[in-house]
Design an enzyme around this catalytic site. Structure first.
Site, PDB file in Angstrom:
ATOM      1  N   TYR A 144     -66.200   8.868 -10.822  1.00  0.00           N
ATOM      2  CA  TYR A 144     -64.729   8.886 -10.879  1.00  0.00           C
ATOM      3  C   TYR A 144     -64.256   9.286 -12.276  1.00  0.00           C
ATOM      4  CZ  TYR A 144     -59.948   7.092 -10.206  1.00  0.00           C
ATOM      5  OH  TYR A 144     -58.587   6.954 -10.097  1.00  0.00           O
ATOM      6  N   ASP A 168     -51.343   3.032  -6.855  1.00  0.00           N
ATOM      7  CA  ASP A 168     -51.452   3.262  -8.302  1.00  0.00           C
ATOM      8  C   ASP A 168     -50.074   3.498  -8.894  1.00  0.00           C
ATOM      9  OD1 ASP A 168     -52.080   3.972 -10.889  1.00  0.00           O
ATOM     10  OD2 ASP A 168     -53.544   5.471 -10.330  1.00  0.00           O
TER      11      ASP A 168
END
Lengths: 136, 136
Positions: free
Chosen positions: A13, A37
């Protein structure tokens, strides 16, 4: 879910984000994954929304630096990092984009939840612009 | 939920733990709170189970050291820390207890979820003994 595979997914990631590879990040997720997020904002559901989110995010010229080791618990991982916007390794890119906010750092903690195939089914990010964003 | 109050509750959590004040920690929680430490293990439900859990935990002679700032998102907080067992400020206590595992450090990330009264309704801890525990 194997610990090493979860840790490798977290490392991937960071590597993919810092390579501005939105498609690669999207492929870490399951088809039905959900991204919040930060937590408390509307979720991105499914790969199309997730791809659009990361395509936008990597265009910011941000660079992620992990802080401390990835924590593992059950089928989840948690990890702390700092987002460097308009600085660090991608300075020229950020300057080219003429970011309206200038250089800043954001302190974030993310959690990943994994399915048995090793794909991320849920990502939850913890940060608040009024608390965790520092203009430099 | 006020950001400053959530940050203060996290600071109180560290201060109370390091003062071995299990009752003080328990009072940070709502009556119906749930603690999962680590995530994936059976939850402690309600103040009696939570008090029993922390009464045991503070007896270990552990000392918590926060790493990086508390992250805030919506009605949640996330924070990274290291648990120092059998060392740091409480060494004599740890030696007195003759801990079978000796000195060790555990890297942990916790999340708190708050209600409108500022009480923690859910705590989730992320760490795994096979990944995040280092014997010293």
């Amino acid at each position: 879910m194997d610990h090493a595979k979860m840790q490798a997914a977290v490392q991937a990631y960071f590597d993919l984000f810092n390579a501005a590879d939105a498609e690669g990040i999207t492929n870490l997720y399951s088809d039905d994954a959900m991204v919040q997020d930060p937590y408390g904002t509307p979720a991105k559901n499914g790969k199309d929304e997730i791809r659009a989110f990361y395509s936008m995010a990597v265009k910011s010229g941000s660079h992620l630096v992990q802080e401390g080791p990835t924590r593992i618990a059950g089928n989840r991982a948690a990890f702390a990092f700092t987002v460097h916007v308009g600085g660090l390794t991608q300075e020229s890119k950020a300057v080219d984009m003429d970011l309206p906010m200038g250089k800043m750092q954001i302190d974030v903690i993310d959690t990943f939840e994994f399915n048995d195939d090793g794909k991320v089914t849920a990502m939850t990010a913890y940060w608040d612009p009024s608390v965790n964003l520092r203009k430099l």
